[in-house]
Scaffold this active site. Structure first.
Site, short mmCIF file in Angstrom:
data_model
loop_
_atom_site.label_atom_id
_atom_site.label_comp_id
_atom_site.label_asym_id
_atom_site.label_seq_id
_atom_site.Cartn_x
_atom_site.Cartn_y
_atom_site.Cartn_z
N ILE A 53 -100.30 37.62 27.59
CA ILE A 53 -99.70 38.78 28.24
C ILE A 53 -99.74 38.47 29.73
O ILE A 53 -100.78 38.10 30.27
CB ILE A 53 -100.45 40.09 27.89
CG1 ILE A 53 -99.88 41.27 28.68
CG2 ILE A 53 -101.94 39.95 28.11
CD1 ILE A 53 -100.45 42.61 28.26
N SER A 54 -98.59 38.57 30.37
CA SER A 54 -98.45 38.06 31.73
C SER A 54 -99.30 38.83 32.74
O SER A 54 -99.63 40.00 32.56
CB SER A 54 -96.98 38.13 32.18
OG SER A 54 -96.19 37.24 31.45
N GLN A 55 -99.65 38.13 33.81
CA GLN A 55 -100.33 38.71 34.95
C GLN A 55 -99.51 39.87 35.50
O GLN A 55 -98.30 39.74 35.69
CB GLN A 55 -100.50 37.63 36.01
CG GLN A 55 -101.07 38.06 37.33
CD GLN A 55 -101.01 36.94 38.36
OE1 GLN A 55 -100.58 35.83 38.06
NE2 GLN A 55 -101.45 37.23 39.58
N PRO A 56 -100.11 41.02 35.78
CA PRO A 56 -99.35 42.16 36.29
C PRO A 56 -98.51 41.84 37.52
O PRO A 56 -97.35 42.29 37.62
CB PRO A 56 -100.43 43.20 36.59
CG PRO A 56 -101.51 42.89 35.61
CD PRO A 56 -101.51 41.39 35.49
N ARG A 77 -101.24 49.26 30.21
CA ARG A 77 -101.41 47.85 29.83
C ARG A 77 -102.54 47.65 28.82
O ARG A 77 -102.48 46.74 27.99
CB ARG A 77 -101.67 47.00 31.08
CG ARG A 77 -101.62 45.47 30.83
CD ARG A 77 -101.68 44.71 32.14
NE ARG A 77 -101.48 43.28 31.96
CZ ARG A 77 -102.44 42.37 32.05
NH1 ARG A 77 -103.69 42.73 32.31
NH2 ARG A 77 -102.17 41.09 31.89
#
Length: 243
Positions: free
Chosen positions: A83-86, A57
């Site tokens: 960028i999205s939360q994992p 990431r």
């Protein structure tokens, strides 16, 4: 409508990220993120957890923010996107129940991170991004990591990408006022779609849409409250502020 296709090059990605992992100084932080923030919650799909362990990431976040890459939170990128939360990436992938031979459509390429995770599981990923700059950067980044099974396309995500339809799974990474009809039409019988839906940025739910394998009827299941950037396009919001 004109779509600009920016294909990556190289072989399918099953084993080709190993050279990156071998020199990855943040691998330990990535594994800790998966073990503590995903596996200890409700992410139990072994293939999803493995994909999250494999994708670096920190290669997808803005320069200077690599130290934040393995925190469980979204991070800003160019064009006012994120960028999205994992956890959300993992939850989406798990809910889609992606088969190894699946063709998957993603709406909102952003940095390319979620597409990389999905491409670790699916046979093919098509990801549509409305911002040409983000699309070009994502395609270059994914090519440098040798993801040969991802196609990055510039266009209106609410219209999907009919050229490669139908899709066994569709992941939408921006919130619209409703599920776009074009995406429903492009979902294969027995397919699953995850999409955030809500009237504004303060009232959104992550929705799992399933298409019946025999009758083609759609059913919905709420997965929880979320907050995503607006889904802008012909069958979404007219402008980026959700108005």
């Amino acid at each position: 409508m004109l779509f600009l296709t920016l294909p990556t090059k190289g072989a399918r990605h099953d084993d080709c990220v190993e050279h990156v992992r071998a020199m990855d100084p943040m691998e330990q932080a990535r594994h800790r993120m998966v073990d503590e923030q995903l596996a200890r919650r409700d992410i139990q799909d072994a293939r999803v957890l493995d994909a999250m362990r494999r994708v670096p990431r920190h290669a997808f976040v803005p320069a200077g923010r690599e130290h934040e890459a393995y925190l469980d939170r979204p991070l800003p990128i160019a064009e006012g996107q994120t960028i999205s939360q994992p956890y959300i990436v993992a939850l989406t992938a798990q809910a889609l129940r992606i088969g190894p031979d699946a063709r998957l459509l993603e709406i909102g390429a952003g940095s390319g991170y979620a597409a990389a995770v999905l491409a670790e599981i699916a046979r093919e990923v098509v990801t549509v991004e409305r911002h040409p700059l983000l699309a070009a950067e994502a395609a270059a980044r994914l090519a440098s990591l040798r993801y040969g099974n991802i196609r990055v396309v510039t266009g209106d995500g609410t219209r999907g990408y009919p050229e490669r339809a139908p899709y066994e799974a569709i992941a939408v990474t921006a919130s619209g006022p409703r599920v776009p009809k074009a995406l429903l039409d492009q979902l294969a019988p027995g397919g699953r779609m995850v999409i955030p839906v809500g009237p504004d940025e303060h009232q959104q739910e992550l929705v799992l849409v399933t298409r019946g394998p025999e009758d083609g009827r759609f059913s919905e299941k709420r997965l929880g409250a979320v907050r995503f950037v607006p889904l802008v396009g012909e069958d979404g919001w007219a402008c980026a502020d959700g108005g």
